[in-house]
Scaffold this motif. Structure first.
Motif, PDB file in Angstrom:
ATOM      1  N   ASP A  28       0.819  -1.211   0.000  1.00  7.43           N
ATOM      2  CA  ASP A  28       0.000   0.000   0.000  1.00  7.43           C
ATOM      3  C   ASP A  28       0.854   1.264   0.000  1.00  7.43           C
ATOM      4  O   ASP A  28       0.387   2.326  -0.417  1.00  7.43           O
ATOM      5  CB  ASP A  28      -0.919   0.021   1.226  1.00  7.43           C
ATOM      6  CG  ASP A  28      -1.941  -1.108   1.199  1.00  7.43           C
ATOM      7  OD1 ASP A  28      -2.298  -1.534   0.087  1.00  7.43           O
ATOM      8  OD2 ASP A  28      -2.362  -1.558   2.278  1.00  7.43           O
ATOM      9  N   VAL A  29       2.091   1.161   0.519  1.00  8.00           N
ATOM     10  CA  VAL A  29       3.022   2.291   0.505  1.00  8.00           C
ATOM     11  C   VAL A  29       4.363   1.778  -0.007  1.00  8.00           C
ATOM     12  O   VAL A  29       4.652   0.571   0.041  1.00  8.00           O
ATOM     13  CB  VAL A  29       3.178   2.943   1.901  1.00  8.00           C
ATOM     14  CG1 VAL A  29       1.830   3.418   2.431  1.00  8.00           C
ATOM     15  CG2 VAL A  29       3.846   2.005   2.882  1.00  8.00           C
ATOM     16  N   ASP A  30       5.184   2.700  -0.466  1.00  6.43           N
ATOM     17  CA  ASP A  30       6.483   2.337  -1.038  1.00  6.43           C
ATOM     18  C   ASP A  30       7.652   2.578  -0.087  1.00  6.43           C
ATOM     19  O   ASP A  30       8.707   1.960  -0.226  1.00  6.43           O
ATOM     20  CB  ASP A  30       6.732   3.144  -2.311  1.00  6.43           C
ATOM     21  CG  ASP A  30       5.628   2.977  -3.337  1.00  6.43           C
ATOM     22  OD1 ASP A  30       5.351   1.815  -3.694  1.00  6.43           O
ATOM     23  OD2 ASP A  30       5.043   3.985  -3.759  1.00  6.43           O
ATOM     24  N   LEU A  31       7.477   3.482   0.870  1.00  4.79           N
ATOM     25  CA  LEU A  31       8.559   3.883   1.766  1.00  4.79           C
ATOM     26  C   LEU A  31       7.981   4.200   3.131  1.00  4.79           C
ATOM     27  O   LEU A  31       6.957   4.872   3.227  1.00  4.79           O
ATOM     28  CB  LEU A  31       9.259   5.132   1.202  1.00  4.79           C
ATOM     29  CG  LEU A  31      10.202   5.915   2.125  1.00  4.79           C
ATOM     30  CD1 LEU A  31      11.459   5.114   2.417  1.00  4.79           C
ATOM     31  CD2 LEU A  31      10.560   7.271   1.503  1.00  4.79           C
ATOM     32  N   ILE A  32       8.629   3.710   4.185  1.00  4.11           N
ATOM     33  CA  ILE A  32       8.239   4.075   5.545  1.00  4.11           C
ATOM     34  C   ILE A  32       9.468   4.563   6.295  1.00  4.11           C
ATOM     35  O   ILE A  32      10.597   4.157   5.995  1.00  4.11           O
ATOM     36  CB  ILE A  32       7.587   2.903   6.319  1.00  4.11           C
ATOM     37  CG1 ILE A  32       8.588   1.773   6.572  1.00  4.11           C
ATOM     38  CG2 ILE A  32       6.348   2.399   5.611  1.00  4.11           C
ATOM     39  CD1 ILE A  32       8.074   0.687   7.529  1.00  4.11           C
ATOM     40  N   ASP A  33       9.238   5.461   7.272  1.00  4.72           N
ATOM     41  CA  ASP A  33      10.329   5.877   8.144  1.00  4.72           C
ATOM     42  C   ASP A  33      10.102   5.313   9.543  1.00  4.72           C
ATOM     43  O   ASP A  33       9.121   4.614   9.802  1.00  4.72           O
ATOM     44  CB  ASP A  33      10.479   7.401   8.153  1.00  4.72           C
ATOM     45  CG  ASP A  33       9.243   8.134   8.665  1.00  4.72           C
ATOM     46  OD1 ASP A  33       8.341   7.502   9.243  1.00  4.72           O
ATOM     47  OD2 ASP A  33       9.185   9.374   8.486  1.00  4.72           O
ATOM     48  N   GLN A  34      11.044   5.628  10.436  1.00  5.47           N
ATOM     49  CA  GLN A  34      10.978   5.148  11.815  1.00  5.47           C
ATOM     50  C   GLN A  34      10.599   3.665  11.871  1.00  5.47           C
ATOM     51  O   GLN A  34       9.612   3.271  12.488  1.00  5.47           O
ATOM     52  CB  GLN A  34      10.001   5.985  12.638  1.00  5.47           C
ATOM     53  CG  GLN A  34      10.480   7.403  12.870  1.00  5.47           C
ATOM     54  CD  GLN A  34       9.667   8.155  13.911  1.00  5.47           C
ATOM     55  OE1 GLN A  34       9.066   7.561  14.806  1.00  5.47           O
ATOM     56  NE2 GLN A  34       9.643   9.468  13.803  1.00  5.47           N
ATOM     57  N   VAL A  35      11.416   2.850  11.210  1.00  3.17           N
ATOM     58  CA  VAL A  35      11.173   1.406  11.246  1.00  3.17           C
ATOM     59  C   VAL A  35      11.192   0.955  12.700  1.00  3.17           C
ATOM     60  O   VAL A  35      12.170   1.212  13.415  1.00  3.17           O
ATOM     61  CB  VAL A  35      12.238   0.649  10.435  1.00  3.17           C
ATOM     62  CG1 VAL A  35      12.010  -0.847  10.517  1.00  3.17           C
ATOM     63  CG2 VAL A  35      12.227   1.120   8.980  1.00  3.17           C
ATOM     64  N   PRO A  36      10.136   0.318  13.193  1.00  2.00           N
ATOM     65  CA  PRO A  36      10.120  -0.090  14.601  1.00  2.00           C
ATOM     66  C   PRO A  36      11.313  -0.978  14.927  1.00  2.00           C
ATOM     67  O   PRO A  36      11.649  -1.888  14.157  1.00  2.00           O
ATOM     68  CB  PRO A  36       8.798  -0.850  14.738  1.00  2.00           C
ATOM     69  CG  PRO A  36       7.957  -0.376  13.598  1.00  2.00           C
ATOM     70  CD  PRO A  36       8.900  -0.062  12.489  1.00  2.00           C
TER      71      PRO A  36
END
Length: 520
Positions: free
Chosen positions: A229-237
């Protein structure tokens, strides 16, 4: 949620054949489109898509030309900036020195800013427009850091912003930049829709449209990436970091960050702050945080190694100061404090609190990685030495506004030294609050130390980096001896992308579409 359409201001272009779109999911919500409203990383990251600066900073916070083609000190107290020719605003009007002068004067005038950008222009006494493509900034004393500091000041369009306020940026009327993308629609608290600016002067970007989403929940953000649904995330848990590194569907990018997570004491009151009482719930006669022995007790009762290992799961480094090791103004002689709960109890007894006291520690729960978990762990450590500490966690939107009004007795906070030097923390966070002097813009704790202010001012006038770094390291020693705040750890920054994309990690933790490209 109500969707705000901006088509009346900007024209949505056709995506065309073969156009590529990018969907970014960020953990922390930008609170405004106004690039001068709030000096916070989420706001700054969004503004980087829409607005440019005279001087830009790369992923390693090194400067390079932006809207200024070049700059030089033409006299000890005069910096001259020659502007990039042929640049136009999103509405087609030409960019000129008038816009630069207007933008440099605006930050101190923005009302109700939780953390103003005014410290970055505090050295400017007068702006001189030499011609349409040349501007000079006059300072009271030599100020070698001005180009670096101007890397934090977005240039806005005078014709679109004059006479308008922050709400006009949020509605789109004033959100006209020169940057790589135009904002075309937004849903407050949910997403911003951006389309490529074909007239941008920088390298052509692969993305015709960028959807900039806010997904505060860690699990939901990771799930959105894995579901496509998204291509990039930040603040990977941190709890998912090792698993995602092994997952062939995604790529992880990491870098040591410049952000310090710390505890700030309320120093705005001589009497006891709210939610600080004796063990029977009665208000204290004086502010316990004014006693350096109490501050030192709370400092040495924090087990930073345990925080990094158990809460951050290795995605941070224990800190005894705000600049991480390896930066030019890190003070190697300032160690990470030893964990010493017995020493902390002795200091509390010396300060008149042999049985401790009670307080509430406030924290955001959606701004920094593991922020609420960190606060809970610190509260348990303090409770063990007799300072019984409750925790109240709040969403960033509410927390930031209340913090700026000095409503919290003690709080968890973060600051990223995006200039790469210790000075921004000294001016904005520890500098004595003085709106007229444009000092202490992010000093919600109202800490004040005139000796520290003097060192900060002296460092700002030194032309040679080593001379300046020596004074800044002296200031770090003074601030840590006085326990101006309790440093906890420096965060490691991480991002994850779907397979087929590469992302350049930034030390300043800003999540920008410009740093993401298809893999070659």
């Amino acid at each position: 949620m109500r969707r705000v359409l901006l088509a009346s201001v900007f024209c949505l272009g056709s995506l065309g054949a073969g156009a590529q779109n990018l969907t970014v999911a960020t953990a922390a919500p930008p609170t405004s489109v106004d690039p001068h409203f709030y000096n916070a990383a989420p706001n700054f990251a969004l503004s980087m898509h829409i607005f440019d600066r005279l001087v830009e900073r790369d992923a390693e916070v090194k400067t390079y030309p932006g809207l200024a083609a070049s700059w030089e000190a033409v006299a000890p107290t005069i910096w001259e900036f020659r502007l990039r020719p042929g640049v136009t605003w999103h509405d087609g009007q030409p960019f000129t020195a008038e816009d630069v002068a207007f933008s440099a004067a605006r930050p101190p005038l923005v009302p109700n800013s939780p953390a103003s950008f005014s410290p970055f222009v505090r050295a400017i006494q007068r702006t001189e427009i030499v011609d349409a493509m040349t501007v000079r900034f006059h300072t009271a004393a030599p100020h070698p850091l001005l180009p670096v500091e101007l890397g934090s000041i977005a240039i806005v369009a005078k014709h679109a912003v004059e006479g308008r306020g922050t709400e006009d940026f949020n509605s789109g009327r004033a959100a006209i930049g020169t940057g790589p993308f135009r904002i075309t629609a937004s849903t407050p608290g949910d997403r911003f829709e951006l389309t490529r600016n074909p007239a941008w002067f920088g390298d052509r970007l692969p993305w015709e449209r960028v959807t900039y989403r806010i997904i505060a929940n860690d699990a939901a953000r990771v799930s959105a990436l894995l579901a496509g649904d998204v291509d990039l995330i930040d603040q990977v848990p941190s709890s998912d970091l090792a698993r995602l590194k092994r997952d062939s569907r995604v790529s992880v990018a990491e870098v040591q960050g410049l952000r310090l997570i710390f505890i700030a004491f309320d120093r705005s009151r001589r009497g006891a702050p709210p939610q600080v009482t004796d063990n029977d719930g009665r208000p204290l006669e004086a502010n316990p945080f004014d006693d350096v022995r109490v501050r030192r007790a709370l400092n040495i009762s924090v087990n930073r190694d345990a925080l990094v290992e158990r809460v951050m799961e290795g995605a941070a480094a224990p800190a005894g100061q705000w600049m991480p090791a390896g930066t030019t103004t890190h003070a190697p002689e300032v160690p990470v404090p030893d964990f010493d709960p017995e020493g902390a109890r002795r200091l509390l007894a010396e300060a008149g609190f042999p049985q401790g006291f009670r307080m509430t520690l406030y924290t955001p729960n959606d701004r920094y990685p593991n922020d609420a978990r960190t606060a809970q762990a610190v509260a348990q450590m303090w409770t063990r030495i007799g300072v019984r500490t409750a925790v109240e966690a709040q969403p960033w939107s509410a927390y930031s506004a209340r913090s700026a009004r000095q409503e919290y007795p003690i709080r968890l906070a973060g600051w990223g030294s995006s200039t790469g030097e210790a000075g921004s923390f000294l001016i904005s966070v520890l500098g004595t609050f003085n709106r007229a002097a444009q000092r202490g813009a992010a000093n919600a704790a109202r800490y004040s130390n005139p000796e520290l202010d003097a060192l900060t001012d002296r460092a700002a006038t030194l032309l040679q980096l080593e001379d300046r770094a020596a004074v800044l390291r002296q200031a770090i020693r003074l601030a840590t001896d006085d326990v101006a705040m309790v440093p906890l750890f420096n965060i490691s920054n991480s991002w994850a992308t779907r397979r087929g994309l590469v992302h350049e990690p930034r030390m300043d933790e800003r999540t920008v579409a410009m740093g993401t490209r298809p893999a070659r």
